[in-house]
Motif scaffolding. Sequence first.
Motif, PDB file in Angstrom:
ATOM      1  N   ARG A 222       0.767  -1.008  -0.179  1.00 18.18           N
ATOM      2  CA  ARG A 222       0.011  -0.120   0.172  1.00 18.18           C
ATOM      3  C   ARG A 222       0.921   1.577  -0.128  1.00 18.18           C
ATOM      4  N   THR A 223       0.976   2.112  -0.517  1.00 20.40           N
ATOM      5  CA  THR A 223       1.691   3.244  -1.008  1.00 20.40           C
ATOM      6  C   THR A 223       0.399   4.176  -1.150  1.00 20.40           C
ATOM      7  N   SER A 224       1.591   5.575  -0.859  1.00 17.90           N
ATOM      8  CA  SER A 224       0.946   7.191  -1.108  1.00 17.90           C
ATOM      9  C   SER A 224      -0.053   7.465  -2.675  1.00 17.90           C
ATOM     10  N   LYS A 225       0.540   6.730  -3.200  1.00 16.02           N
ATOM     11  CA  LYS A 225      -0.171   6.500  -4.245  1.00 16.02           C
ATOM     12  C   LYS A 225      -0.595   4.988  -5.271  1.00 16.02           C
ATOM     13  N   GLY A 226      -1.559   4.393  -3.969  1.00 15.51           N
ATOM     14  CA  GLY A 226      -2.089   3.887  -4.566  1.00 15.51           C
ATOM     15  C   GLY A 226      -2.010   2.296  -3.646  1.00 15.51           C
TER      16      GLY A 226
END
Lengths: 418, 88
Positions: A222-226
Motif C-alpha cells: 500500500r503506497t501513497s499512490k495507491g
Amino acid sequence: MQKYSVFNLIKNAFSSHENWEVAWKDPTPKKSYDVIIIGGGGHGLATAYYLAKEHNITNVAIIEKGWIGGGNVGRNTTIIRSNFMHDANGRFNEFSMDLWRNMSQELNFNVMFSPRGIINLAHSDAQMNAYARRGNSMRLNGIDAVLLNREQVKKLIPMADFSEDVRFPIFGGLMQPSAGTARHDAVAWGYARQADSMGVDIIQNCEVIGFDVVGGKIKGVRTSKGDIKANKIGLCVAGSTSILAEKLNMTLPIETHLLQACVSEPIKPLLDHVVTFGAGHFYCSQSDKGEMVMGGDLDGYNSYAQRGNLPTLQHVLTEGIAMFPFLSKLKMLRTWGGIMDMSMDGSPIIDKTHIEGLYLNCGWCYGGFKSTPASGWTFAHTIAQDKVHKLNADYSLNRFSKGYLLDEKGLGTKTWIS
Amino acid sequence: MLFIKCPYCGIRSQNEFAYGGDATVKRPELNKEISDKEWDDFVYNRKSPRGKHLEFWHHISGCRQWFKVHRDTATHEIFKTLKPHEEL
C-alpha cells in the motif's frame, strides 16, 4: 534508448542540446508487477537492472519515497575496495570489483571509476602484523594486496605526518592498488537509465505505507499512490529498513545510526590515493574537483535525522589533522549526514524472509557503496530464483541466531559502537 | 551539540557522555528454559524506532553513572532523563 557517445554529443550540439531524450520516464504505477523493489538507491536500482538483464524479468517497479539517488548513494565518500579478510566478504566484494571495472561501458554512462588504490596506515608493530595477515588472506582470495613499510608509504603520501615524536607514528600500511573511487550519482543514474530502457518503472515520490500479507505470502504494497500488487517484493531501503520491518511485524538485527562526511574547499591535485588513518576512524581522498573528501566515525547514537552534530565532526577531523597536518589550513566547504543500517556484526544481509515472496537486502553499515553492483546482482538472483546465490549465502538473516557471525573486525556484537 | 541532563550532575554537553543503546531490552530470566529466539532478541534484534526511543547513556567523563534518556531519534529532542531503575 539514445546512446551517449561523442557523435551524439556533436549531433545534439546543433540543436543546442534541447532534444536529448529523458534519461528515465516518470510513469504512474500499474495495478500489479511481477517484482516490486522498494528503495530507489544504488542497490535498488542495480537490483532492478540485473533482474531485467540477467533474468529477463522486466515487469518491475522501483518505489522510492523521495527521489532516486537522494539517500546514501548520493551521500557516501565514493570509496570502492575489497580489502576484506573473511572469505565471504572478500569473494563478494571482489566480484563487485569485477563489475565496477566494466560498469561505464556496460551502462553507457561514465561512472568515473578511478582505481587509484587505497592505503590503510599502520601505527604499531601489532597493526603491521594484523595487516600482513589481512593481506595474505586477501591474496589467497585473488585480491591484490601490498604490505608497505614506512619508507614506501612516505614515497606515496609524503604529505602525511612522518615526524618521529607524534603520538601515532606511521609504521607502514596495507595497500590494495586496484581499489579506488567512482562518481556515486552517476552510478544511480546509470543503473536507472538502463533499467528504465528495459521496461522497469521508476516511481518516485511514492511512500510505502503498508504491506498486504495473506497466509504468510506477500501480495502487494500500500503506497501513497495507491495499492500495487506483486508476489515478489524486495526491501532495499538501507537506513529505513527498521521502519518498514515494523510494518511487517519483524524485528531485525539492525540499528539505524548517523554518519557524517565532509569536503574541504578545492585545492590543487595533492593526494593520489584513498588513505585511512589506522589509529582511529578517518579516511580521505581527493575528488576530481580538488576537494578533500573525508569521513570517519558514526555520531554514536540511534538517529534518523540525516544531519549530524559538530562534536563528532571535530573528533574525526582531529584524527585527520594528526594524519595530514595540512588539513588544518583548509576551510570546510560542506558537511552532511546519512542514516546507516548498522547490522550487529558489521556485515550485510541479503536473504529470503519467513514471509514467502519477501526478500531482504540491508545491514550495509557504512560500506554499502562499494558493494552496489554485487548487491544488486545477487539480490536480483535471490529474487528471480527464489534462492540465495553462493556469493550471498553467508549473508543470511539467521546467521545471528545460529552463531555464524561475519565479524570482519573480530570485535563481537555491535562492532561499530565506539 | 546535544545537551543531556545527567540525573546526578545536571545538564552537561554531549562530549562527556557515551551511548549505551536501547534501554527497553530485558535479559532473559536465567531460572527457566530460554529459547534461541529469546537469546536472539536479547543479543541482536532491535526495534530501532524512528521517533521516541528510551536508551542508556553513560556519564563517562563525569560521575560515571549509567542512566536512561528518552529521546526522539528523528529530531534529537530529549524529553526526559531517568535513573537506571526508574521507569517512564
